[in-house]
Design a protein around this motif. Structure first.
Motif, short mmCIF file in Angstrom:
data_model
loop_
_atom_site.label_atom_id
_atom_site.label_comp_id
_atom_site.label_asym_id
_atom_site.label_seq_id
_atom_site.Cartn_x
_atom_site.Cartn_y
_atom_site.Cartn_z
N LYS A 93 70.67 44.08 54.84
CA LYS A 93 70.61 43.12 55.95
C LYS A 93 71.93 42.35 56.07
O LYS A 93 72.43 42.13 57.16
CB LYS A 93 69.44 42.17 55.75
CG LYS A 93 69.25 41.20 56.89
CD LYS A 93 68.04 40.32 56.65
CE LYS A 93 67.93 39.28 57.75
NZ LYS A 93 66.77 38.43 57.56
N THR A 99 68.70 46.12 60.37
CA THR A 99 68.24 44.73 60.32
C THR A 99 66.83 44.55 60.87
O THR A 99 66.01 43.86 60.25
CB THR A 99 69.22 43.83 61.09
OG1 THR A 99 70.54 44.05 60.59
CG2 THR A 99 68.86 42.37 60.93
N ASN A 103 63.85 43.20 58.56
CA ASN A 103 63.14 41.94 58.88
C ASN A 103 61.64 42.15 58.90
O ASN A 103 60.88 41.28 58.45
CB ASN A 103 63.62 41.38 60.22
CG ASN A 103 64.98 40.75 60.13
OD1 ASN A 103 65.41 40.30 59.06
ND2 ASN A 103 65.69 40.71 61.24
#
Length: 107
Positions: A93, A99, A103
């Motif tokens: 990340k 990403t 997440n």
């Protein structure tokens, strides 16, 4: 320089890098440092990258536990701690790789 001396110097460099990694702020940790810290081989890194690409392309929902198990499988270990898997996820990340997927796992 003998093979043992070279190996010893490489281990000292790795230990210094790992110590640096442990004291960096999370936003300065990188994928390469985390993978070095946990002694990932080139083949294991490739398998991990392939796994990220596969689940990103398939838009799969993966839990922290699923990821931890897959990471242990890639490393050829029966078990990895949550700390290791989270550290690897956060390092990807920090490098702005996968990403959105990361997440979702970290939720």
């Amino acid at each position: 320089m003998g093979k043992e001396e070279l190996y010893c110097q490489l281990m000292h460099m790795k230990n210094a890098i790992v110590a640096l990694h442990d004291h960096l702020a999370p936003e300065f940790r990188t994928r390469d440092l985390a993978l070095l810290k946990y002694s990932f081989t080139e083949k294991q890194i490739s398998e991990l990258d392939d796994y990220f690409m596969k689940i990103t392309m398939e838009k799969s929902k993966v839990s922290k536990e699923d990821f931890r198990k897959k990471l242990a499988e890639i490393k050829g270990l029966p078990h990895l701690t949550n700390e290791v898997s989270e550290d690897v996820l956060l390092s990807y990340k920090a490098d702005d790789l996968h990403t959105k997927f990361i997440n979702n796992i970290l939720k």
